[in-house]
Design a protein around this motif. Structure first.
Motif, PDB file in Angstrom:
ATOM      1  N   MET A   1       0.849  -1.176   0.000  1.00 17.09           N
ATOM      2  CA  MET A   1       0.000   0.000   0.000  1.00 17.09           C
ATOM      3  C   MET A   1       0.893   1.237   0.000  1.00 17.09           C
ATOM      4  N   ARG A   2       0.546   2.179  -0.894  1.00 18.17           N
ATOM      5  CA  ARG A   2       1.266   3.449  -0.885  1.00 18.17           C
ATOM      6  C   ARG A   2       0.451   4.475  -0.109  1.00 18.17           C
ATOM      7  N   VAL A   3       1.156   5.318   0.643  1.00 12.20           N
ATOM      8  CA  VAL A   3       0.506   6.400   1.378  1.00 12.20           C
ATOM      9  C   VAL A   3       1.263   7.695   1.134  1.00 12.20           C
ATOM     10  N   MET A   4       0.499   8.785   1.104  1.00 10.02           N
ATOM     11  CA  MET A   4       1.076  10.117   1.058  1.00 10.02           C
ATOM     12  C   MET A   4       1.049  10.620   2.492  1.00 10.02           C
ATOM     13  N   VAL A   5       2.199  11.010   2.989  1.00 11.66           N
ATOM     14  CA  VAL A   5       2.329  11.502   4.352  1.00 11.66           C
ATOM     15  C   VAL A   5       2.563  13.004   4.236  1.00 11.66           C
ATOM     16  N   LEU A   6       1.612  13.788   4.742  1.00  9.19           N
ATOM     17  CA  LEU A   6       1.616  15.231   4.559  1.00  9.19           C
ATOM     18  C   LEU A   6       1.989  15.939   5.846  1.00  9.19           C
ATOM     19  N   VAL A   7       3.036  16.740   5.789  1.00  9.82           N
ATOM     20  CA  VAL A   7       3.430  17.568   6.926  1.00  9.82           C
ATOM     21  C   VAL A   7       2.662  18.875   6.785  1.00  9.82           C
ATOM     22  N   LYS A   8       1.816  19.181   7.749  1.00 10.14           N
ATOM     23  CA  LYS A   8       0.992  20.378   7.681  1.00 10.14           C
ATOM     24  C   LYS A   8       1.829  21.615   7.969  1.00 10.14           C
ATOM     25  N   ALA A   9       1.459  22.705   7.306  1.00  7.88           N
ATOM     26  CA  ALA A   9       2.145  23.981   7.491  1.00  7.88           C
ATOM     27  C   ALA A   9       1.788  24.588   8.846  1.00  7.88           C
ATOM     28  N   THR A  10       2.654  25.459   9.315  1.00 10.89           N
ATOM     29  CA  THR A  10       2.410  26.235  10.527  1.00 10.89           C
ATOM     30  C   THR A  10       2.590  27.709  10.174  1.00 10.89           C
ATOM     31  N   LYS A  11       2.242  28.589  11.089  1.00 15.06           N
ATOM     32  CA  LYS A  11       2.457  30.018  10.849  1.00 15.06           C
ATOM     33  C   LYS A  11       3.919  30.295  10.547  1.00 15.06           C
ATOM     34  N   GLU A  12       4.804  29.593  11.255  1.00  7.94           N
ATOM     35  CA  GLU A  12       6.243  29.800  11.058  1.00  7.94           C
ATOM     36  C   GLU A  12       6.701  29.313   9.680  1.00  7.94           C
ATOM     37  N   SER A  13       6.237  28.129   9.275  1.00  9.14           N
ATOM     38  CA  SER A  13       6.667  27.623   7.961  1.00  9.14           C
ATOM     39  C   SER A  13       6.101  28.500   6.849  1.00  9.14           C
ATOM     40  N   GLU A  14       4.886  29.000   7.011  1.00  8.99           N
ATOM     41  CA  GLU A  14       4.289  29.893   6.018  1.00  8.99           C
ATOM     42  C   GLU A  14       4.997  31.248   5.987  1.00  8.99           C
ATOM     43  N   ALA A  15       5.623  31.636   7.100  1.00  7.41           N
ATOM     44  CA  ALA A  15       6.385  32.893   7.144  1.00  7.41           C
ATOM     45  C   ALA A  15       7.793  32.705   6.582  1.00  7.41           C
ATOM     46  N   GLY A  16       8.135  31.478   6.202  1.00  9.51           N
ATOM     47  CA  GLY A  16       9.448  31.217   5.624  1.00  9.51           C
ATOM     48  C   GLY A  16      10.544  30.979   6.648  1.00  9.51           C
ATOM     49  N   VAL A  17      10.160  30.757   7.913  1.00  9.87           N
ATOM     50  CA  VAL A  17      11.144  30.484   8.958  1.00  9.87           C
ATOM     51  C   VAL A  17      11.757  29.112   8.693  1.00  9.87           C
ATOM     52  N   MET A  18      13.067  29.075   8.525  1.00 11.55           N
ATOM     53  CA  MET A  18      13.752  27.822   8.236  1.00 11.55           C
ATOM     54  C   MET A  18      13.942  27.018   9.522  1.00 11.55           C
ATOM     55  N   PRO A  19      13.894  25.689   9.424  1.00  7.35           N
ATOM     56  CA  PRO A  19      14.074  24.864  10.623  1.00  7.35           C
ATOM     57  C   PRO A  19      15.506  24.963  11.137  1.00  7.35           C
ATOM     58  N   PRO A  20      15.671  24.792  12.445  1.00  9.80           N
ATOM     59  CA  PRO A  20      17.029  24.814  12.998  1.00  9.80           C
ATOM     60  C   PRO A  20      17.839  23.601  12.530  1.00  9.80           C
ATOM     61  N   ARG A  21      19.161  23.713  12.587  1.00  5.81           N
ATOM     62  CA  ARG A  21      20.076  22.651  12.152  1.00  5.81           C
ATOM     63  C   ARG A  21      19.758  21.323  12.836  1.00  5.81           C
ATOM     64  N   GLU A  22      19.449  21.359  14.135  1.00  5.56           N
ATOM     65  CA  GLU A  22      19.175  20.137  14.874  1.00  5.56           C
ATOM     66  C   GLU A  22      17.963  19.391  14.294  1.00  5.56           C
ATOM     67  N   LEU A  23      16.950  20.150  13.882  1.00  5.34           N
ATOM     68  CA  LEU A  23      15.768  19.517  13.293  1.00  5.34           C
ATOM     69  C   LEU A  23      16.116  18.913  11.936  1.00  5.34           C
ATOM     70  N   LEU A  24      16.887  19.621  11.137  1.00  5.14           N
ATOM     71  CA  LEU A  24      17.313  19.070   9.845  1.00  5.14           C
ATOM     72  C   LEU A  24      18.118  17.787  10.037  1.00  5.14           C
ATOM     73  N   GLU A  25      18.982  17.770  11.049  1.00  2.71           N
ATOM     74  CA  GLU A  25      19.784  16.569  11.321  1.00  2.71           C
ATOM     75  C   GLU A  25      18.903  15.403  11.751  1.00  2.71           C
ATOM     76  N   SER A  26      17.944  15.649  12.655  1.00  4.45           N
ATOM     77  CA  SER A  26      17.090  14.553  13.135  1.00  4.45           C
ATOM     78  C   SER A  26      16.163  14.054  12.022  1.00  4.45           C
ATOM     79  N   MET A  27      15.660  14.960  11.182  1.00  4.78           N
ATOM     80  CA  MET A  27      14.824  14.531  10.060  1.00  4.78           C
ATOM     81  C   MET A  27      15.671  13.755   9.045  1.00  4.78           C
ATOM     82  N   GLY A  28      16.913  14.162   8.857  1.00  2.00           N
ATOM     83  CA  GLY A  28      17.807  13.427   7.958  1.00  2.00           C
ATOM     84  C   GLY A  28      18.022  11.997   8.435  1.00  2.00           C
TER      85      GLY A  28
END
Length: 140
Positions: free
Chosen positions: A1-28
């Motif tokens: 089964m294929r699924v689309m997993v959608l990360v919902k936007a937040t006020k910060e993501s819509e404002a273009g606030v980039m995630p901190p390095r630690e979050l990029l590392e953990s998501m990586g």
């Protein structure tokens, strides 16, 4: 089964606030686990809706709507396409995911339609066309 997993936007993501390095590392690291497990087929983050456009359809009429779009909680900030056994496996993986945003956030999981879901409407000719298109898409 294929699924689309959608990360919902937040006020910060819509404002273009980039995630901190630690979050990029953990998501990586999480993405690497998904790839190593053979789950992840695709995944990307999306720019804020201010950089996007929508096209509204009404019969033969087309209207272009410039972003940003209202209702931040209904917008998508990123996505994955996963191949899983079932919805339970998808839920297990999402629960292991680092929080995708610096603050509160949501992830939505939606099954992707498969040819069999269309039953009698999926004629052999339409199925053959779908097969040809998929073959073209996966060629480098």
């Amino acid at each position: 089964m294929r699924v689309m997993v959608l990360v919902k936007a937040t006020k910060e993501s819509e404002a273009g606030v980039m995630p901190p390095r630690e979050l990029l590392e953990s998501m990586g690291r999480f993405n690497e686990e998904l790839v190593d497990a053979g789950i992840m087929l695709a995944g990307e983050g999306l720019h804020p809706s201010a950089k996007g456009k929508r096209v509204a359809f009404d019969g033969s009429s087309r209207t272009v709507i410039d972003g940003p779009f209202a209702e931040t909680g209904e917008l998508v900030a990123g996505f994955w396409l996963w191949q899983v056994r079932d919805m339970d496996e998808a839920l297990e993986w999402v629960k292991r995911c680092p929080n995708p945003m610096p603050g509160p956030s949501e992830i939505e999981i939606r099954p992707v339609f498969e040819a069999a879901d269309f039953a009698d409407a999926m004629t052999p000719e339409i199925a053959a066309q779908e097969d040809r298109l998929r073959e073209k898409m996966i060629r480098p």
